[in-house]
Design a protein around this motif. Structure first.
Motif, PDB file in Angstrom:
ATOM      1  N   VAL A   1      24.741  25.814 -17.134  1.00  0.00           N
ATOM      2  CA  VAL A   1      22.694  26.724 -17.943  1.00  0.00           C
ATOM      3  C   VAL A   1      22.901  28.457 -17.508  1.00  0.00           C
ATOM      4  O   VAL A   1      22.345  28.543 -18.639  1.00  0.00           O
ATOM      5  CB  VAL A   1      22.469  25.878 -16.456  1.00  0.00           C
ATOM      6  N   ILE A   2      24.402  28.393 -16.958  1.00  0.00           N
ATOM      7  CA  ILE A   2      24.094  30.312 -17.026  1.00  0.00           C
ATOM      8  C   ILE A   2      24.832  30.423 -18.369  1.00  0.00           C
ATOM      9  O   ILE A   2      23.984  31.161 -19.645  1.00  0.00           O
ATOM     10  CB  ILE A   2      24.959  30.107 -15.615  1.00  0.00           C
ATOM     11  N   TYR A   3      25.594  29.856 -19.046  1.00  0.00           N
ATOM     12  CA  TYR A   3      26.032  30.156 -20.010  1.00  0.00           C
ATOM     13  C   TYR A   3      24.880  29.603 -21.019  1.00  0.00           C
ATOM     14  O   TYR A   3      25.178  30.454 -22.304  1.00  0.00           O
ATOM     15  CB  TYR A   3      27.516  28.575 -20.409  1.00  0.00           C
ATOM     16  N   ALA A   4      24.629  28.851 -21.698  1.00  0.00           N
ATOM     17  CA  ALA A   4      23.136  28.783 -22.264  1.00  0.00           C
ATOM     18  C   ALA A   4      22.654  29.374 -22.101  1.00  0.00           C
ATOM     19  O   ALA A   4      21.847  30.217 -23.847  1.00  0.00           O
ATOM     20  CB  ALA A   4      22.709  27.053 -21.346  1.00  0.00           C
ATOM     21  N   VAL A   5      22.004  30.015 -20.287  1.00  0.00           N
ATOM     22  CA  VAL A   5      21.053  30.839 -21.121  1.00  0.00           C
ATOM     23  C   VAL A   5      21.383  32.164 -21.381  1.00  0.00           C
ATOM     24  O   VAL A   5      21.081  32.708 -22.046  1.00  0.00           O
ATOM     25  CB  VAL A   5      20.366  31.234 -19.423  1.00  0.00           C
ATOM     26  N   LYS A   6      22.812  32.438 -21.335  1.00  0.00           N
ATOM     27  CA  LYS A   6      23.525  34.519 -21.668  1.00  0.00           C
ATOM     28  C   LYS A   6      23.972  33.487 -23.545  1.00  0.00           C
ATOM     29  O   LYS A   6      23.061  34.557 -24.373  1.00  0.00           O
ATOM     30  CB  LYS A   6      25.001  34.617 -21.281  1.00  0.00           C
ATOM     31  N   ARG A   7      24.203  32.287 -24.034  1.00  0.00           N
ATOM     32  CA  ARG A   7      23.998  31.986 -25.198  1.00  0.00           C
ATOM     33  C   ARG A   7      23.444  32.413 -25.823  1.00  0.00           C
ATOM     34  O   ARG A   7      22.592  32.763 -26.851  1.00  0.00           O
ATOM     35  CB  ARG A   7      25.036  30.906 -25.363  1.00  0.00           C
ATOM     36  N   PHE A   8      21.632  31.504 -25.212  1.00  0.00           N
ATOM     37  CA  PHE A   8      20.564  31.759 -26.116  1.00  0.00           C
ATOM     38  C   PHE A   8      19.782  33.373 -25.974  1.00  0.00           C
ATOM     39  O   PHE A   8      19.706  32.942 -27.691  1.00  0.00           O
ATOM     40  CB  PHE A   8      19.240  31.490 -25.045  1.00  0.00           C
ATOM     41  N   ALA A   9      20.286  34.302 -25.319  1.00  0.00           N
ATOM     42  CA  ALA A   9      20.189  35.615 -25.740  1.00  0.00           C
ATOM     43  C   ALA A   9      21.056  36.206 -26.739  1.00  0.00           C
ATOM     44  O   ALA A   9      20.488  37.580 -27.160  1.00  0.00           O
ATOM     45  CB  ALA A   9      20.415  36.295 -23.863  1.00  0.00           C
ATOM     46  N   LYS A  10      22.086  36.094 -26.786  1.00  0.00           N
ATOM     47  CA  LYS A  10      22.770  36.467 -27.515  1.00  0.00           C
ATOM     48  C   LYS A  10      22.767  35.885 -29.342  1.00  0.00           C
ATOM     49  O   LYS A  10      22.354  36.135 -30.700  1.00  0.00           O
ATOM     50  CB  LYS A  10      24.428  36.249 -27.661  1.00  0.00           C
ATOM     51  N   ASP A  11      22.798  34.509 -29.326  1.00  0.00           N
ATOM     52  CA  ASP A  11      22.708  33.983 -30.652  1.00  0.00           C
ATOM     53  C   ASP A  11      21.202  32.739 -30.619  1.00  0.00           C
ATOM     54  O   ASP A  11      21.388  31.766 -32.046  1.00  0.00           O
ATOM     55  CB  ASP A  11      23.983  32.426 -30.522  1.00  0.00           C
ATOM     56  N   GLY A  12      20.571  32.633 -29.928  1.00  0.00           N
ATOM     57  CA  GLY A  12      19.078  31.677 -30.322  1.00  0.00           C
ATOM     58  C   GLY A  12      19.453  30.329 -29.724  1.00  0.00           C
ATOM     59  O   GLY A  12      20.301  30.262 -29.534  1.00  0.00           O
ATOM     60  N   LEU A  13      18.652  29.974 -29.707  1.00  0.00           N
ATOM     61  CA  LEU A  13      18.952  27.888 -29.440  1.00  0.00           C
ATOM     62  C   LEU A  13      19.603  27.462 -31.167  1.00  0.00           C
ATOM     63  O   LEU A  13      18.563  27.107 -31.670  1.00  0.00           O
ATOM     64  CB  LEU A  13      16.728  27.344 -29.897  1.00  0.00           C
ATOM     65  N   ASP A  14      20.352  27.342 -30.409  1.00  0.00           N
ATOM     66  CA  ASP A  14      21.617  26.752 -31.457  1.00  0.00           C
ATOM     67  C   ASP A  14      21.374  25.499 -30.521  1.00  0.00           C
ATOM     68  O   ASP A  14      21.701  25.169 -29.343  1.00  0.00           O
ATOM     69  CB  ASP A  14      22.490  27.545 -31.691  1.00  0.00           C
ATOM     70  N   LEU A  15      23.367  24.572 -31.746  1.00  0.00           N
ATOM     71  CA  LEU A  15      23.740  23.471 -30.827  1.00  0.00           C
ATOM     72  C   LEU A  15      24.216  23.646 -29.683  1.00  0.00           C
ATOM     73  O   LEU A  15      24.405  22.647 -28.419  1.00  0.00           O
ATOM     74  CB  LEU A  15      24.107  22.519 -31.610  1.00  0.00           C
ATOM     75  N   PRO A  16      25.494  24.489 -29.584  1.00  0.00           N
ATOM     76  CA  PRO A  16      25.900  24.701 -28.777  1.00  0.00           C
ATOM     77  C   PRO A  16      25.263  25.336 -26.786  1.00  0.00           C
ATOM     78  O   PRO A  16      25.213  24.543 -25.833  1.00  0.00           O
ATOM     79  CB  PRO A  16      27.055  25.766 -28.436  1.00  0.00           C
ATOM     80  N   THR A  17      24.128  25.467 -27.438  1.00  0.00           N
ATOM     81  CA  THR A  17      23.027  26.265 -26.214  1.00  0.00           C
ATOM     82  C   THR A  17      22.508  24.720 -25.957  1.00  0.00           C
ATOM     83  O   THR A  17      22.970  24.570 -24.597  1.00  0.00           O
ATOM     84  CB  THR A  17      21.825  27.286 -26.331  1.00  0.00           C
ATOM     85  N   ILE A  18      21.900  24.333 -26.277  1.00  0.00           N
ATOM     86  CA  ILE A  18      21.369  22.838 -26.191  1.00  0.00           C
ATOM     87  C   ILE A  18      22.271  21.891 -25.651  1.00  0.00           C
ATOM     88  O   ILE A  18      22.104  21.462 -24.416  1.00  0.00           O
ATOM     89  CB  ILE A  18      20.851  21.494 -27.347  1.00  0.00           C
ATOM     90  N   GLY A  19      23.874  22.151 -25.591  1.00  0.00           N
ATOM     91  CA  GLY A  19      24.436  20.896 -25.004  1.00  0.00           C
ATOM     92  C   GLY A  19      24.876  21.283 -23.990  1.00  0.00           C
ATOM     93  O   GLY A  19      24.637  20.566 -22.735  1.00  0.00           O
ATOM     94  N   ALA A  20      25.277  22.749 -23.875  1.00  0.00           N
ATOM     95  CA  ALA A  20      25.494  23.345 -22.058  1.00  0.00           C
ATOM     96  C   ALA A  20      24.093  22.972 -21.143  1.00  0.00           C
ATOM     97  O   ALA A  20      24.723  22.730 -20.004  1.00  0.00           O
ATOM     98  CB  ALA A  20      25.876  24.815 -22.339  1.00  0.00           C
TER      99      ALA A  20
END
Length: 523
Positions: free
Chosen positions: A217-236
């Motif tokens: 969840v923390i990884y998804a939040v940080k990735r969302f901040a950098k790359d927006g809503l993408d497949l790895p963010t949703i998957g995490a």
């Protein structure tokens, strides 16, 4: 009504509070000091872009992931013992980080610092609940503790900047060494030990499940901040939520759970956690954007930008100390609601900041934002810890810290992404024709990229980028203002059952069993 006499804290306990505040200041300082050291660090170690991100994020990932584990571990092996083990480890690993010879070594050291740091915050907060049995004194002590973190964050740019002017980048990490030494010497003298009675077996599978739930969840939040809503963010996110469900189900079946989910049946506990989570979202986003505005738009050097952050930190200090005192006569829900309303006014002021000459307005608005932070950090944390039985104070403290870490990360992700989206929208079509592709992409992506590319762009173009970044700040702060106003109303509603701190009337929570002294072993 209970007639039990509650022992009031004396000089030893207040001295112990000073000792417990030291690691809290250190952790706050660690949040901001690395931002200053990063340029010289990068020049020395030559990390790749990915390695640079991990140098910044490894600490936050691990500290968030291990908070619940360490909070419960302290209940079992002794909170003072865990605090001293963590302080010693933090000091030793800080030395390793200071003299890292490669990016990989520094990433490993930052990860180890995160694990060590996770022992400090819940241990210090839980020990406060053991040392201060009087409800009013405990509330004031938690207010002092809450301001320590803000003090560290405010000192980070100033102290770090001064050290980096005279020493190499690794010196920023060595600030932890004297703090660790003082804590190791003073803790046995001033801080009592506490172990929860009948704590049971430590469930390692629950530790693994908690990490599997929190880290994605923390990884998804940080990735969302950098790359927006993408497949790895949703998957995490999906992976983290799935493991969270398994974790909660397991805790409900264990006699000695890592996290007692029954705490959430307490209205005060759940409501205070919700206020902390949502309130910290706005603070996390505004902290990032204001720091960026001061250094990249107003073009202030780091030390001067840090000095301008001093007045807001003072506002937080006053609120964190004053809110518990006011809450002795006014219900905490009303105190929180009023200070959050003042924060909303601060966010509104930040929507009026311009691309130049807006430092005074920015500091005033951010000061009001920090006023609300001080109140919810002190009163919210006090309500969370006070709603839990003494033997669960470590677990409750860890939940409070985890929620605040998540709130700050969500704020950076959500408000930071919103501001970036506005920036990119404003910059679309503004890049001069003939600009090299790599420069155009960098400058159009963020104000940081525009700043680094300014020398390769036509004269006066950077002013356009500053205006776009300011528009992003204004928009994000408008959203934060609306959400904070809603939170202020909800705080008055969901915390309306909580009486004044230390009142002689009805207890704060019907389903809480009050105890005058901790039920565990105290030395």
């Amino acid at each position: 009504m209970s007639t039990t006499t509650v022992r009031r804290a004396g000089a030893r306990e207040w001295g112990g509070l000073a000792v417990l505040s030291l690691p809290t200041v250190l952790l706050g300082l660690d949040v901001t000091v690395l931002y200053l050291a990063l340029p010289s660090l990068a020049e020395d170690l030559r990390p790749s872009g990915t390695e640079e991100l991990w140098i910044m994020d490894a600490y936050g990932f691990l500290i968030a992931g291990f908070l619940i584990t360490m909070g419960t571990l302290g209940d079992r092996i002794g909170r003072r013992r865990l605090l001293m083990i963590g302080a010693a480890a933090f000091g030793v690993v800080s030395v390793l980080a200071a003299w890292s010879t490669s990016a990989e070594m520094l990433i490993a050291a930052r990860a180890a610092l995160g694990i060590a740091g996770a022992t400090l915050m819940p241990s210090t907060l839980a020990l406060i609940s053991n040392m201060f049995h009087d409800e009013r004194q405990r509330s004031l002590a938690i207010g002092v503790w809450a301001t320590s973190f803000a003090l560290g964050m405010a000192l980070g740019p100033v102290v770090g900047g001064a050290m980096l002017n005279h020493f190499w980048w690794g010196s920023a990490f060595l600030l932890a060494v004297p703090v660790s030494v003082v804590l190791l010497v003073a803790a046995p003298l001033l801080i009592p030990e506490y172990r929860a009675p009948h704590s049971g077996r430590f469930d390692l599978l629950s530790v693994v499940l908690s990490l599997a739930a929190i880290l994605p969840v923390i990884y998804a939040v940080k990735r969302f901040a950098k790359d927006g809503l993408d497949l790895p963010t949703i998957g995490a996110t999906v992976l983290g939520v799935a493991f969270a469900v398994v974790f909660v189900k397991r805790q409900g079946k264990l006699e000695s759970p890592l996290l007692d989910v029954r705490l959430f049946t307490n209205r005060t506990f759940s409501a205070a956690l919700s206020v902390l989570l949502i309130g910290l979202v706005g603070v996390g986003g505004s902290m990032l954007l204001i720091t960026q505005q001061l250094q990249l738009v107003e073009e202030l050097p780091p030390v001067e930008a840090g000095l301008w952050m001093g007045p807001p930190a003072l506002m937080m200090f006053l609120a964190a100390i004053g809110a518990p005192l006011v809450a002795r006569r006014v219900p905490p829900g009303i105190v929180v609601a009023v200070t959050l309303t003042l924060s909303m006014i601060g966010y509104v002021l930040l929507t009026l900041v311009g691309a130049s000459g807006g430092v005074a307005l920015m500091v005033t608005g951010f000061g009001l934002v920090y006023l609300g932070l001080g109140a919810i950090a002190a009163l919210g944390t006090d309500l969370v810890v006070g709603a839990a039985p003494p033997e669960k104070a470590g677990s409750a403290s860890a939940m409070s810290e985890t929620v605040q870490e998540l709130g700050l990360a969500l704020g950076v992700a959500i408000l930071g992404s919103l501001a970036t989206a506005v920036y990119r929208s404003r910059m679309d079509g503004e890049i001069p024709a003939g600009t090299p592709t790599d420069v155009a992409e960098t400058a159009g992506d963020s104000i940081a990229g525009a700043s680094s590319s300014a020398q390769r762009m036509p004269e006066g173009w950077f002013e356009t980028a500053k205006e776009a970044a300011t528009a992003g700040l204004n928009t994000a702060m408008l959203v934060a203002a609306v959400c904070t106003l809603v939170l202020a109303f909800l705080s008055a509603v969901v915390l309306r059952h909580v009486g004044v701190i230390g009142g002689d009337g009805e207890p704060q929570e019907d389903d809480k069993t009050a105890t005058a002294e901790p039920a565990g072993s105290q030395v």
